[in-house]
Each structure stands twice: as C-alpha cells, then as structure tokens.
Design an enzyme around this catalytic site. Structure first.
Site, PDB file in Angstrom:
ATOM      1  N   GLU A   1      -3.461   0.270  -8.901  1.00 35.16           N
ATOM      2  CA  GLU A   1      -2.360   1.221  -9.067  1.00 35.16           C
ATOM      3  C   GLU A   1      -1.141   0.466  -9.597  1.00 35.16           C
ATOM      4  OE1 GLU A   1      -2.609   4.846  -5.918  1.00 35.16           O
ATOM      5  OE2 GLU A   1      -2.093   2.908  -5.055  1.00 35.16           O
TER       6      GLU A   1
ATOM      7  N   HIS B   1      -0.935  -2.582  -7.057  1.00 35.49           N
ATOM      8  CA  HIS B   1      -1.703  -2.379  -5.829  1.00 35.49           C
ATOM      9  C   HIS B   1      -3.195  -2.488  -6.094  1.00 35.49           C
ATOM     10  CE1 HIS B   1      -3.088   0.487  -2.418  1.00 35.49           C
ATOM     11  NE2 HIS B   1      -3.111  -0.763  -2.015  1.00 35.49           N
TER      12      HIS B   1
ATOM     13  N   SER C   1       0.812  -1.208   0.000  1.00 36.27           N
ATOM     14  CA  SER C   1       0.000   0.000   0.000  1.00 36.27           C
ATOM     15  C   SER C   1       0.846   1.259   0.000  1.00 36.27           C
ATOM     16  CB  SER C   1      -0.899   0.027   1.248  1.00 36.27           C
ATOM     17  OG  SER C   1      -1.681  -1.125   1.348  1.00 36.27           O
TER      18      SER C   1
ATOM     19  N   ASN D   1      -3.341   6.435  -1.461  1.00 35.06           N
ATOM     20  CA  ASN D   1      -3.079   6.570  -0.031  1.00 35.06           C
ATOM     21  C   ASN D   1      -2.420   7.897   0.329  1.00 35.06           C
ATOM     22  OD1 ASN D   1      -4.236   4.237   1.121  1.00 35.06           O
ATOM     23  ND2 ASN D   1      -2.568   3.004   0.306  1.00 35.06           N
TER      24      ASN D   1
END
Length: 290
Positions: A156, A144, A123, A195
């Site tokens: 991602e 991801h 992450s 994130n």
C-alpha cells in the site's frame, strides 16, 4: 528486476515486518542496513531472515548460492547515525505513534541526503503524524508491506497531503519495478485500504466468540469453507498479533469514532494477559512452546 536510483535501503526494526522488508530488498540486490536496539534484537532479526531464506531454499524458491548472497547484502547495526547515506529508510517498529514520531525526528537529523526518502510501514497511523516530526514532510510517505513480506505481493502506497509527487513516483517505481510488488494507493486515512476492510471483520469475529455465538473453530471454518477465505478471522488475528490488531483498531476508532472500529473488551483483556497469538504461543488458539 528493474533499475532504480534507490540503491541503499535502511530498515528500522527487525521484527516480523522489518526482517521481511530487509530480505525483500536484499533479494532485489540492494545494499540493506537494518537497525535494532540491542545485540540480542540484532541476533533475533538475523535469525528471522535466515529462517525465511531457509524456507525459500527448501521450497525451491531460492537457489542455495543466493541464500548466502542475500545475507551478505544485509548489515545490522545498533547506531542510527549509520543511516546518514541511505537513499530510502523504512521504519518498521512497534505500531505506537509516539515511538514512530521519535524515530522520524531522529532520522530527520541524521539522514543527510537532500533527496532521501523517509517511509513508514505503519498499518494504520496517519502518515501526516510522522511526517510533521521532520523538517521535510514532502519526502515522507507510507509504504505498507504485508506479512510475510517476501511472499505477499501487495504494497500500500500512502502519500500524505504534503508528500511530493516526485517522491510518490519514485517509491511506486521502486516497489513495482525493483521489488516486483503490486501497488495500491490509499489516501492518508487511518487503516488505509486493507485494514479498513479487514480489521472490522476480525473485530466482529472476536465479538461473536465472546458472546458465545459460536466457537473459534466454527467461526473460522465458516469463513474458510463457506466463503473460500484462505484463513479464518481468528486464526488470522493470531498470525497478525492481537497487540497489532488492538493498535490498528484504536488508531481507526480515534480518527473515525465508528463503533465497528472499537476494540472489544475481550481483545483488550487478551492483550493485557500477553496472549498475543502465534508469536507468544497462545491467542485464540494454542501453538505449543515457543
């Protein structure tokens, strides 16, 4: 689904993310091999896949006959040596750099195919840190997925400075044409795109709660009903896992030293107490017995 030169997929770990990735790949009619550290962890990983498939079938998203076929295409193992023939192996273990580096160092010695791709579902940890644990950093990339992987459409794609353009192109085609995902590309910076935006927002909500500014429910209602978010930040933190939020925040703060990325002491205490959110039955909210 499209065609691909990636037919044999390995998944390291069968927690929430690993089991979801395995399901996504199996539903795309690929040969999937999943590693776990113990028979108990294997049983739990398989149960997660079955539960997810049950929900999809009950909602009319999966034909009953396909339920069994998806399970048949997933094999579980406790032996990493079984991954020697994988075209693509995706690491999806705990968000801890040392553990991921160890896995990539071991896979580098085991996966024998010269064109095999090693991917991490991290992450937040920079891809270069795991890539340099191998002798083939040009074949390492971040892929991801988002939880729950069978439902959420985003992936991602995070190449490092060393990732070969051909590897990035192969993985992009695999994610879009075969898995049916939408791909966004991020530079190899801690937190990546999603994130880097999401975690400071969640940390701000935690600081607001800790200061007594507002209750957890009022904070969440404010963002759901006032900003049309599908879920409030504290409820979302519980769903993600407070240990995961802490790990992402720490990785981002280590790289950028920005105060908004620092994990609040209240979050640290909750993690220390084992109050990790929905998966433990209690976080900012209570979820009953597990």
């Amino acid at each position: 689904m499209g065609t691909t030169d990636i037919q044999r997929v390995g998944v390291i770990g069968s927690g929430l993310m690993g089991s979801g990735i395995a399901e996504v790949c199996s539903r795309a009619e690929l040969d999937v091999l999943v590693f776990e550290v113990s028979p108990e962890a294997i049983a739990a990983g398989r149960a997660r896949v079955v539960s997810s498939l049950d929900r999809a079938r009950d909602r009319g998203k999966l034909a009953p006959e396909e339920h069994a076929a998806v399970l048949e295409r997933i094999t579980f193992t406790g032996d990493l040596d079984d991954f020697a023939d994988r075209d693509l192996t995706v690491e999806a273990i705990i968000e801890r750099e040392a553990d991921k580096v160890d896995v990539f160092s071991r896979l580098d010695k085991i996966v024998t195919r010269p064109d095999a791709i090693l991917a991490t579902n991290t992450s937040s940890i920079p891809i270069m840190k795991v890539a340099m644990a191998t002798h083939r950093p040009e074949q390492v990339i971040g892929v991801h997925f988002f939880n729950p992987a069978p439902v959420l459409k985003l992936v991602e794609l995070v190449p490092s400075l060393m990732t070969a353009e051909s590897v990035e192109a192969r993985v992009r085609a695999f994610a879009t044409d075969v898995l049916g995902k939408t791909v966004i590309r991020s530079q190899d910076k801690a937190g990546f795109v999603v994130n880097s935006l999401l975690v400071p927002y969640i940390l701000a909500a935690i600081r607001m709660l800790d200061s007594g500014f507002a209750s957890a429910q009022d904070i969440d209602d404010g963002m759901v009903l006032g900003c049309a978010h599908p879920m409030g930040p504290l409820h979302l933190a519980d769903l993600i896992g407070l240990d995961t939020i802490k790990a992402i925040a720490e990785a981002m703060y280590e790289e950028f030293k920005e105060p908004l990325y620092a994990a609040p002491p209240f979050l640290l205490r909750m993690v220390d107490a084992g109050l990790l959110g929905k998966k433990t039955g209690r976080g900012f909210y209570e979820y009953g017995t597990r």
